[in-house]
Design an enzyme around this catalytic site. Structure first.
Site, PDB file in Angstrom:
ATOM      1  N   ARG A  63       0.796  -0.799   0.063  1.00 37.63           N
ATOM      2  CA  ARG A  63       0.129  -0.544  -0.024  1.00 37.63           C
ATOM      3  C   ARG A  63       0.902   1.699  -0.158  1.00 37.63           C
ATOM      4  NH1 ARG A  63      -5.053   0.664  -1.173  1.00 37.63           N
ATOM      5  NH2 ARG A  63      -5.367  -1.111  -0.092  1.00 37.63           N
TER       6      ARG A  63
ATOM      7  N   ARG B 280       2.378  -6.747  -9.041  1.00 38.20           N
ATOM      8  CA  ARG B 280       1.859  -6.244  -7.592  1.00 38.20           C
ATOM      9  C   ARG B 280       2.065  -7.323  -7.134  1.00 38.20           C
ATOM     10  NH1 ARG B 280      -2.915  -2.674  -6.604  1.00 38.20           N
ATOM     11  NH2 ARG B 280      -4.368  -5.301  -6.211  1.00 38.20           N
TER      12      ARG B 280
ATOM     13  N   HIS C  25       1.294   3.334 -10.138  1.00 40.40           N
ATOM     14  CA  HIS C  25       0.289   4.102  -9.465  1.00 40.40           C
ATOM     15  C   HIS C  25       0.667   4.635  -8.782  1.00 40.40           C
ATOM     16  CE1 HIS C  25      -3.339   3.823  -6.914  1.00 40.40           C
ATOM     17  NE2 HIS C  25      -4.209   2.431  -7.403  1.00 40.40           N
TER      18      HIS C  25
ATOM     19  N   ASP D 233     -12.175   9.273  -7.458  1.00 40.63           N
ATOM     20  CA  ASP D 233     -11.635   7.931  -8.648  1.00 40.63           C
ATOM     21  C   ASP D 233     -11.869   7.742  -9.766  1.00 40.63           C
ATOM     22  OD1 ASP D 233     -10.159   5.986  -9.890  1.00 40.63           O
ATOM     23  OD2 ASP D 233     -11.297   4.441  -8.290  1.00 40.63           O
TER      24      ASP D 233
ATOM     25  N   GLU E  48      -1.407   8.652 -11.478  1.00 44.76           N
ATOM     26  CA  GLU E  48      -1.519   7.720 -12.285  1.00 44.76           C
ATOM     27  C   GLU E  48      -1.211   7.787 -13.160  1.00 44.76           C
ATOM     28  OE1 GLU E  48      -3.852   4.291 -11.318  1.00 44.76           O
ATOM     29  OE2 GLU E  48      -4.762   5.561  -9.586  1.00 44.76           O
TER      30      GLU E  48
END
Length: 281
Positions: free
Chosen positions: A66, A92, A152, A196, A254
């Site tokens: 995170r 990831r 990201h 978002d 991003e």
């Protein structure tokens, strides 16, 4: 691979969890082999961290870190046709191989690779007064592949309510909070609620933080989309690897290829997705 250069050391941030720690005259950084994940980066000129890492981040194989700069690859968000596959792809939560490590007076350069049956990913990281990442994907299979993904990036801020993001005014975007809704950006971006958004933009953007008296320039290439994300109060509280109030401390900007803008990567072809992060006056 040859020996690590003097400004790079290999540590275990957790059991069986190798991290490359950079201490160079131009910058300090930590990069996890897991996900080829930039966890921290602070150039010598910075008075505050530039890249945000959650203090509750879980360092464990199979669990995305995170914060920092997760690599979303080879798709973005949910898989476009198979919801059983992991969100944001495989990159990831797998260990990458470090293939090259060099340094010079400008900083440190690392190259990581990850191989899938039909795809190869190479991530080049140049860490100095600027942070440059280039993710190159090569299609080694016999069929065309729809490629999407993102770098990201989480950015540290003094207070999310105070920052301003410039460079996206008059851009169209897809608002994905609640019902997915096309919208238009009037003026600069300020954040006072859950955000978002997938902007249809190839432009550079700048994150202005008046309290810390700094601006972060985020440039990119190979990216038709810019994603702005902050979970705000309720979603931050629901994330077990993020403190409840930490939504105030970061914003994600991003460099992305959203699924709607996926690139048709032909057999034998490559595509590069890059971002450059720098502090400006």
């Amino acid at each position: 691979m040859k020996a690590l250069p003097p400004s790079v050391s290999l540590i275990e941030a957790a059991r069986d969890y190798p991290v490359y720690e950079i201490r160079h005259a131009k910058a300090e950084a930590r990069i996890a082999a897991h996900g080829a994940h930039v966890m921290n980066w602070k150039p010598a000129s910075a008075t505050h961290e530039v890249v945000y890492l959650s203090p509750d981040a879980i360092l464990r194989e199979g669990k995305a870190i995170r914060g920092g700069i997760p690599i979303c690859w080879p798709w973005f968000n949910a898989h476009p046709s198979d919801p059983k596959l992991p969100s944001h792809g495989y990159a990831r939560d797998r260990f990458w191989e470090l293939r090259e490590a060099n340094e010079d007076e400008n900083g440190v350069q690392l190259v990581f690779t990850l191989d899938l049956p039909a795809l190869n990913a190479e991530l080049r990281i140049a860490c100095g007064e600027t942070l440059d990442l280039t993710l190159t994907t090569r299609n080694n299979g016999p069929e065309t592949i729809a490629l999407s993904g993102a770098l990201h990036s989480y950015f540290s801020v003094s207070n999310i309510r105070e920052v301003v993001i410039t460079g996206l005014a008059e851009s169209d975007y897809l608002d994905t909070v609640g019902k997915r809704t096309p919208r238009h950006q009037n003026g600069d971006v300020r954040i006072s609620e859950e955000v978002d958004r997938i902007y249809h933009s190839v432009s550079a953007v700048t994150l202005h933080d008046p309290t810390w008296k700094r601006a972060i320039l985020i440039e990119k290439s190979g990216s038709p989309s810019t994603v702005i994300w902050n979970p705000w109060i309720e979603k931050a509280a629901a994330l077990g690897d993020l403190p409840d109030e930490a939504y105030e401390d970061f914003v994600c900007i991003e460099s992305a290829i959203a699924n709607e803008s996926a690139i048709a990567l032909e057999p034998g072809q490559s595509h590069g997705l890059s971002t450059r992060i720098s502090l400006i006056d």
